[in-house]
Design an enzyme around this catalytic site. Sequence first.
Site, short mmCIF file in Angstrom:
data_model
loop_
_atom_site.label_atom_id
_atom_site.label_comp_id
_atom_site.label_asym_id
_atom_site.label_seq_id
_atom_site.Cartn_x
_atom_site.Cartn_y
_atom_site.Cartn_z
N ASP A 198 0.87 -1.18 0.00
CA ASP A 198 0.00 0.00 0.00
C ASP A 198 0.91 1.24 0.00
OD1 ASP A 198 -1.81 2.04 0.85
OD2 ASP A 198 -3.07 0.59 1.85
N GLY A 240 3.81 1.21 1.12
CA GLY A 240 5.14 0.66 0.85
C GLY A 240 6.07 0.71 2.06
C1 PRP Z 1 -0.76 -5.14 5.71
C2 PRP Z 1 -0.13 -5.94 4.58
C3 PRP Z 1 1.24 -5.35 4.46
C4 PRP Z 1 1.04 -3.90 4.88
C5 PRP Z 1 1.00 -3.03 3.66
O1 PRP Z 1 -0.38 -5.72 6.92
O2 PRP Z 1 -0.09 -7.31 4.88
O3 PRP Z 1 2.18 -5.98 5.31
O4 PRP Z 1 -0.21 -3.83 5.57
O5 PRP Z 1 0.84 -1.69 4.00
P1 PRP Z 1 1.94 -0.55 3.70
O6 PRP Z 1 2.45 -0.80 2.32
O7 PRP Z 1 1.12 0.73 3.79
O8 PRP Z 1 2.99 -0.61 4.74
P2 PRP Z 1 -1.10 -5.41 8.31
O9 PRP Z 1 -0.28 -4.45 9.08
O10 PRP Z 1 -2.53 -5.03 8.06
O11 PRP Z 1 -0.98 -6.77 9.06
P3 PRP Z 1 -1.52 -8.22 8.67
O12 PRP Z 1 -0.68 -8.70 7.51
O13 PRP Z 1 -1.30 -9.04 9.88
O14 PRP Z 1 -2.98 -8.10 8.29
#
Ligand code: PRP
Length: 188
Positions: free
Chosen positions: A109, A111
């Site tokens: 998202d 990143g």
């Molecule tokens: C989500 C996804 C990525 C991150 C992407 O994880 O799995 O790791 O967000 O977002 P970014 O690019 O804005 O950093 P989340 O923190 O929701 O945890 P999860 O995988 O346990 O659902």
Amino acid sequence: MTKDIDYKHFLAEILIDEDTLQKRIDELGEEISKDYRGEDLLLICILRGGVMFLTDLMRRINIPHAIDFMAVSSYGVGVRESSGSVRITLDLSTNIKDRHVLLVEDIVDSGHTIASVLEMLETRQPKSLRVCSLLDKASRREAVVPLHYTGFEIENKFVFGYGLDLDEFYRGLPFIGVVDTDKYTPPD
Ligand code: PRP
């Protein structure tokens, strides 16, 4: 309480259906198998969202490969914006030095998560370090991250299913759905 309500209540539309997902994962598996043939490949799943994708992808990779898992903190429950800083909450059990590492993510998202993970893992001197993300919300990118393999580029919609949660539930759905934000209220 999300857990007591059928997911259909929150579903605005199915963005990527099961068949389309699986066909793309077939292609990715084939591409990865070709690229890493004869190499020592280690897939690292970023928990928890990447787990459905990992288990399907590894069944499509037809060369020997190992797997490992790591978890990092970023979002809290109900919070959909990146904190911009992440830390390891579960570390690898494998030494990645001199190995070909492929990170497996459900979504990139902003990143920030993957950028931080790449930075941390680079210091452990893998032979190569690449990223495979099922979904890419490219329009939301804040950190520059190289995505070597991408399943689908998607618009900035609130999505759930196939690894992605809604308040930690519904990760097991076999498709990617869009949340109906008129019907879903994030917890405080
Ligand atoms: C989500 C996804 C990525 C991150 C992407 O994880 O799995 O790791 O967000 O977002 P970014 O690019 O804005 O950093 P989340 O923190 O929701 O945890 P999860 O995988 O346990 O659902």
